[in-house]
Design a protein around this motif. Structure first.
Motif, PDB file in Angstrom:
ATOM      1  N   SER A   1      58.997  41.696  29.676  1.00  0.00           N
ATOM      2  CA  SER A   1      58.533  40.386  30.128  1.00  0.00           C
ATOM      3  C   SER A   1      58.676  40.244  31.641  1.00  0.00           C
ATOM      4  O   SER A   1      59.639  40.716  32.248  1.00  0.00           O
ATOM      5  CB  SER A   1      59.319  39.269  29.439  1.00  0.00           C
ATOM      6  N   GLN A   2      57.698  39.576  32.238  1.00  0.00           N
ATOM      7  CA  GLN A   2      57.752  39.258  33.659  1.00  0.00           C
ATOM      8  C   GLN A   2      58.636  38.039  33.925  1.00  0.00           C
ATOM      9  O   GLN A   2      58.971  37.752  35.066  1.00  0.00           O
ATOM     10  CB  GLN A   2      56.342  38.958  34.184  1.00  0.00           C
TER      11      GLN A   2
ATOM     12  N   THR B   1      60.221  32.679  38.115  1.00  0.00           N
ATOM     13  CA  THR B   1      59.051  32.888  37.259  1.00  0.00           C
ATOM     14  C   THR B   1      58.890  31.771  36.242  1.00  0.00           C
ATOM     15  O   THR B   1      58.134  31.917  35.281  1.00  0.00           O
ATOM     16  CB  THR B   1      59.154  34.243  36.543  1.00  0.00           C
TER      17      THR B   1
ATOM     18  N   SER C   1      51.552  37.279  41.566  1.00  0.00           N
ATOM     19  CA  SER C   1      50.974  37.525  40.245  1.00  0.00           C
ATOM     20  C   SER C   1      51.006  36.287  39.360  1.00  0.00           C
ATOM     21  O   SER C   1      50.649  36.373  38.177  1.00  0.00           O
ATOM     22  CB  SER C   1      51.715  38.670  39.549  1.00  0.00           C
TER      23      SER C   1
ATOM     24  N   PHE D   1      50.632  34.022  34.323  1.00  0.00           N
ATOM     25  CA  PHE D   1      50.550  35.364  34.896  1.00  0.00           C
ATOM     26  C   PHE D   1      49.084  35.744  35.060  1.00  0.00           C
ATOM     27  O   PHE D   1      48.240  35.396  34.234  1.00  0.00           O
ATOM     28  CB  PHE D   1      51.255  36.367  33.982  1.00  0.00           C
TER      29      PHE D   1
ATOM     30  N   GLY E   1      55.611  44.774  41.395  1.00  0.00           N
ATOM     31  CA  GLY E   1      55.981  44.060  40.186  1.00  0.00           C
ATOM     32  C   GLY E   1      57.140  43.119  40.417  1.00  0.00           C
ATOM     33  O   GLY E   1      58.041  43.372  41.206  1.00  0.00           O
ATOM     34  N   VAL E   2      57.083  42.013  39.677  1.00  0.00           N
ATOM     35  CA  VAL E   2      58.036  40.944  39.918  1.00  0.00           C
ATOM     36  C   VAL E   2      59.421  41.288  39.399  1.00  0.00           C
ATOM     37  O   VAL E   2      60.428  40.785  39.902  1.00  0.00           O
ATOM     38  CB  VAL E   2      57.516  39.635  39.278  1.00  0.00           C
ATOM     39  N   ARG E   3      59.551  42.153  38.404  1.00  0.00           N
ATOM     40  CA  ARG E   3      60.873  42.458  37.874  1.00  0.00           C
ATOM     41  C   ARG E   3      61.747  43.162  38.915  1.00  0.00           C
ATOM     42  O   ARG E   3      62.910  42.811  39.111  1.00  0.00           O
ATOM     43  CB  ARG E   3      60.744  43.305  36.605  1.00  0.00           C
TER      44      ARG E   3
END
Length: 792
Positions: free
Chosen positions: A579-580, A586, A667, A674, A722-724
């Motif tokens: 999951s983002q 987020t 994103s 998203f 990527g946001v993670r």
């Protein structure tokens, strides 16, 4: 006046002698580059001066201090001073700044803000009081608890007079008991103002008649107002409603929503009562309790998330809700209200005299003023009572006249905190005073409850026990476990995270047709529940940035693309490994607040992270730099536009810090969804696969725009896709996150701005919280036991 130009070989005149360690350091390492108006970084010494009692001069010296402390000055390609020399410079300058700051640190009396006033009168009289008409409070340093921003105007004084009447109306109650209404009805029974069946001409079109009532399918226009109840002109008050309902033509619950107030004409107050899950097939009872704030209000039940029909209800195959019998009863308030008996005791107002009034006033004042009173303090209010009775008023009216003055008095409206002693320039700092234990009880209560201290807090303060570390720890725990701590969640998150601005912009319906009321409510509640969960379980403050859980209902889970969450009640959900989501950044509420409803800006989001999460704000942009207005038709990407700013030396220093943080969230669209592509209104662009938006079923008019570029280059060593990974990088800075949150909590709790001298206290709080794994609840305890919390 002392001329110190010889210290810098510059024409600088100032009040106060520049210490030699400061002047020598600057002459050797700084003056060559900072001697005129074109100086590097906008710092020049030729007209700076050293009068640190001047806040602007002090601000510029603090900037010099911080840049040297951070190693930004002198530049790396120049001769560097010895470590001991730099340390001596920073110590000398820091002490001078602290002494000057202490000399001008008059404590500004802090007025109760609107939320605190509402809660305080509720607890003072132990009754549910809803006040209206108080003016909006100004925000200073991000909070409406800062005394400097809580000015009292003529408008505010008049508002307090009017509000005091509202409070006393609720405390004393109506002169006669309102008639209790028990209204049994059915949607089929509704008649218009001329006595004609309200919905008869829509049977078979919008609605389906059944043996027990009516099936409704409408989520949009739905004329199912309880008009028969409105015709009763029910008095304002609290009402209980029950509806017999069941979902039809669905194997999943269907959502019912109910509105209260003026739902018919829509000219007066109207509000949401709530959203309710209606299970399929089996009859169930929906019950709600709601307060109608004006006479003549009513209720409107309607569907949510269903597809409307206006022509074939009898054969319509889509999900709907069958509504049977309805019962509305109230007002539920006791009469006379218990607050009346608590105030008056067992006196007979027809026989009461000034002796009774004196007793009532003398018993109320210590609670209203939040401290013991002197024997002569009730006298002015007793005199007002006597003047009113002499003018012909009866006992109750005269007492109200006196109590109104109490509620408008400075002792009630302002918090009692003594100011520190003054210090002259050049004097050493005296030991800082501590506030009284009564003031500590008040400060603690308004910090965690946004209301007056209760009997237990005041009793401990009066007996000199509250300042004991063990007692203070126990009281903070008790207060955090109280339902009144919900005010801390609401008021602190509303300002620290800007949640109060959730409605500042309205998403463009052409670009985001799926945005609706339930999504807005759900995203707000997700953030509040997340905050409470971290606080309750003492989880590390880094979880604010990155976590593997959140709080979801079906509406929000669908928005996030997470399956398996049914119903509209939010609950704790473990996020999928890929999951983002997770953490504040987020969450849809934060993503919406940091956008403008049409497009996102890495600058806005980057600045928000620097200010609200990391606590490292950049200075405002130069006046001659325009804002970035991206072309949403896709002609030029936002990254290309921001690159133009980075080409300018005056912009690059700040944008190199801002833009990477903002691009880390690129994103996510303006409502927190998203995305891999931007949405556009360009007709030549590709159509999306869906024709109608989920939940609202509005027609989709947007097109698929250019791909989103969320590559996040932080520096030469860090670049994240990527946001993670982006969140993990931010979460690797627990001291900085704790430091920033500590500063926000202290401003909120103390009701004042933080100064240079508060830095030592903040660092101590960070250091002590780190010993408890940076737990959020531990941080609250460290705030409460901090010497700064217990000083003016």
């Amino acid at each position: 006046m002392v001329v110190v130009s010889t210290l810098f070989a510059l024409p600088m005149t100032t009040i106060g002698q520049v210490p030699s360690s400061i002047s020598q350091f600057l002459q050797t390492h700084c003056v060559d580059c900072h001697s005129d108006r074109d100086s590097t970084g906008g710092i020049q010494f030729n007209d700076l001066g050293f009068d640190l009692s001047d806040q602007e001069i002090a601000r510029r010296w603090i900037l010099i201090h911080d840049r040297i402390a951070a190693g930004e000055m002198p530049p790396a390609d120049t001769d560097q001073p010895a470590t001991a020399t730099t340390a001596n410079f920073l110590k000398t300058l820091g002490t001078a700044i602290q002494v000057a700051e202490h000399g001008r640190s008059d404590v500004v009396l802090r007025r109760l803000n609107r939320h605190e006033y509402q809660n305080t009168v509720r607890d003072l009289f132990q009754t549910d009081v809803l006040v209206n008409g108080l003016p909006s409070d100004n925000s200073t340093n991000g909070f409406d608890t800062v005394g400097e921003g809580l000015a009292t105007s003529a408008e505010a004084l008049q508002a307090y007079l009017d509000t005091a009447d509202q409070v006393l109306d609720a405390v004393f109650g109506l002169p006669t008991k309102p008639a209790y209404i028990r209204h049994e009805t059915n949607l089929l029974d509704q008649v218009d103002w001329k006595g004609r069946p309200q919905l008869e001409n829509q049977i078979g079109k919008m609605f389906r008649r059944t043996e027990k009532g009516l099936v409704i399918f409408q989520s949009n226009y739905c004329p199912t107002n309880l008009v028969n109840f409105a015709r009763l002109r029910a008095p304002a008050g609290t009402y209980r409603g029950t509806l017999q309902v069941r979902a039809i033509q669905s194997d999943q619950p269907v959502t019912l929503r109910i509105y209260g107030g003026d739902t018919i004409v829509n000219r007066r107050e109207q509000h949401l009562v709530g959203y309710f899950d209606v299970p399929p097939n089996e009859w169930t009872t929906i019950e709600f309790v709601d307060r109608l704030v004006e006479d003549g209000g009513t209720f409107l039940p309607k569907c949510y998330g269903t597809r409307d029909t206006r022509k074939d209800a009898d054969t319509y195959p889509e999900p709907g809700i069958e509504i049977g019998d309805i019962l509305i009863e109230g007002p539920l308030e006791e009469w006379p209200p218990p607050s009346r008996a608590r105030l008056l005791g067992n006196i007979d107002t027809d026989r009461a005299d000034v002796t009774d009034a004196e007793r009532i006033i003398s018993e109320l004042l210590p609670r209203a003023f939040r401290r013991p009173i002197q024997s002569d303090e009730p006298l002015p209010y007793i005199e007002l009572f006597n003047q009113a009775t002499a003018a012909g008023r009866d006992f109750e009216s005269a007492l109200r006249f006196s109590l109104k003055a109490v509620l408008c008095s400075p002792e009630f409206l302002f918090l009692e905190v003594p100011g520190p002693a003054q210090v002259s320039p050049g004097e050493s700092l005296p030991p800082l005073e501590t506030i009284s234990q009564r003031s500590l009880a008040t400060r603690l209560s308004y910090f965690l409850w946004s209301t007056m201290p209760d009997k237990e807090l005041m009793s401990l303060a009066e007996h000199g026990q509250l300042r004991s570390p063990d007692v203070l720890h126990q009281q903070v725990e008790r207060m955090l476990q109280s339902p009144k701590a919900a005010a801390f969640t609401k008021n602190f998150t509303g300002q620290w995270l800007d949640l109060r601005d959730i409605d500042f912009t309205e998403p463009d319906t052409n670009l985001y047709p799926e945005y609706d009321e339930l999504l807005r409510i759900s995203m707000m509640r997700e953030t509040e529940l997340f905050f409470e969960h971290l606080l309750k379980n003492d989880l590390p403050v880094t979880r604010f940035v990155d976590s593997n859980f959140t709080f979801l209902n079906h509406r929000l889970a669908s928005h996030y693309g997470i399956e398996g969450v049914l119903g509209q009640d939010l609950r704790l959900v473990q996020l999928p490994e890929d999951s983002q989501r997770g953490g504040l950044l987020t969450q849809a509420s934060i993503l919406k607040i940091t956008a403008n409803g049409t497009y996102t800006s890495p600058v806005l989001r980057g600045v928000w992270i620097l200010n609200n999460i990391l606590g490292t704000p950049t200075p405002p942009p130069p006046d001659n730099v325009g804002s970035v207005e991206p072309d949403i038709r896709g002609a030029l990407s936002i990254r290309e536009q921001l690159a133009k700013h980075q080409d300018l030396e005056t912009c690059a220093a700040c944008h190199s810090k801002i833009d990477p943080l903002g691009f880390g969230l690129e994103s996510f669209d303006p409502i927190g969804g998203f995305r891999t592509h931007y949405r556009t209104t360009a007709q030549e662009a590709k159509r999306p696969d869906i024709r109608q938006a989920p939940f609202t079923h509005a027609w989709v008019r947007y097109r698929i725009g250019s791909p989103v570029d969320s590559l996040t280059p932080f520096d030469e060593d860090h670049e994240f896709k990527g946001v993670r990974n982006f969140k993990q990088h931010l979460a690797s800075q627990p001291d900085q996150i704790t430091r920033n949150l500590s500063r926000h909590l202290l401003i909120y709790a103390l009701g004042r701005k933080l100064g240079f001298a508060d830095r030592v206290a903040v660092e101590s709080i960070v250091e002590n919280t780190a010993k408890h794994d940076y737990g959020f609840r531990s941080l609250i305890h460290q705030i409460a036991i901090s010497p700064t919390f217990q000083k003016p």
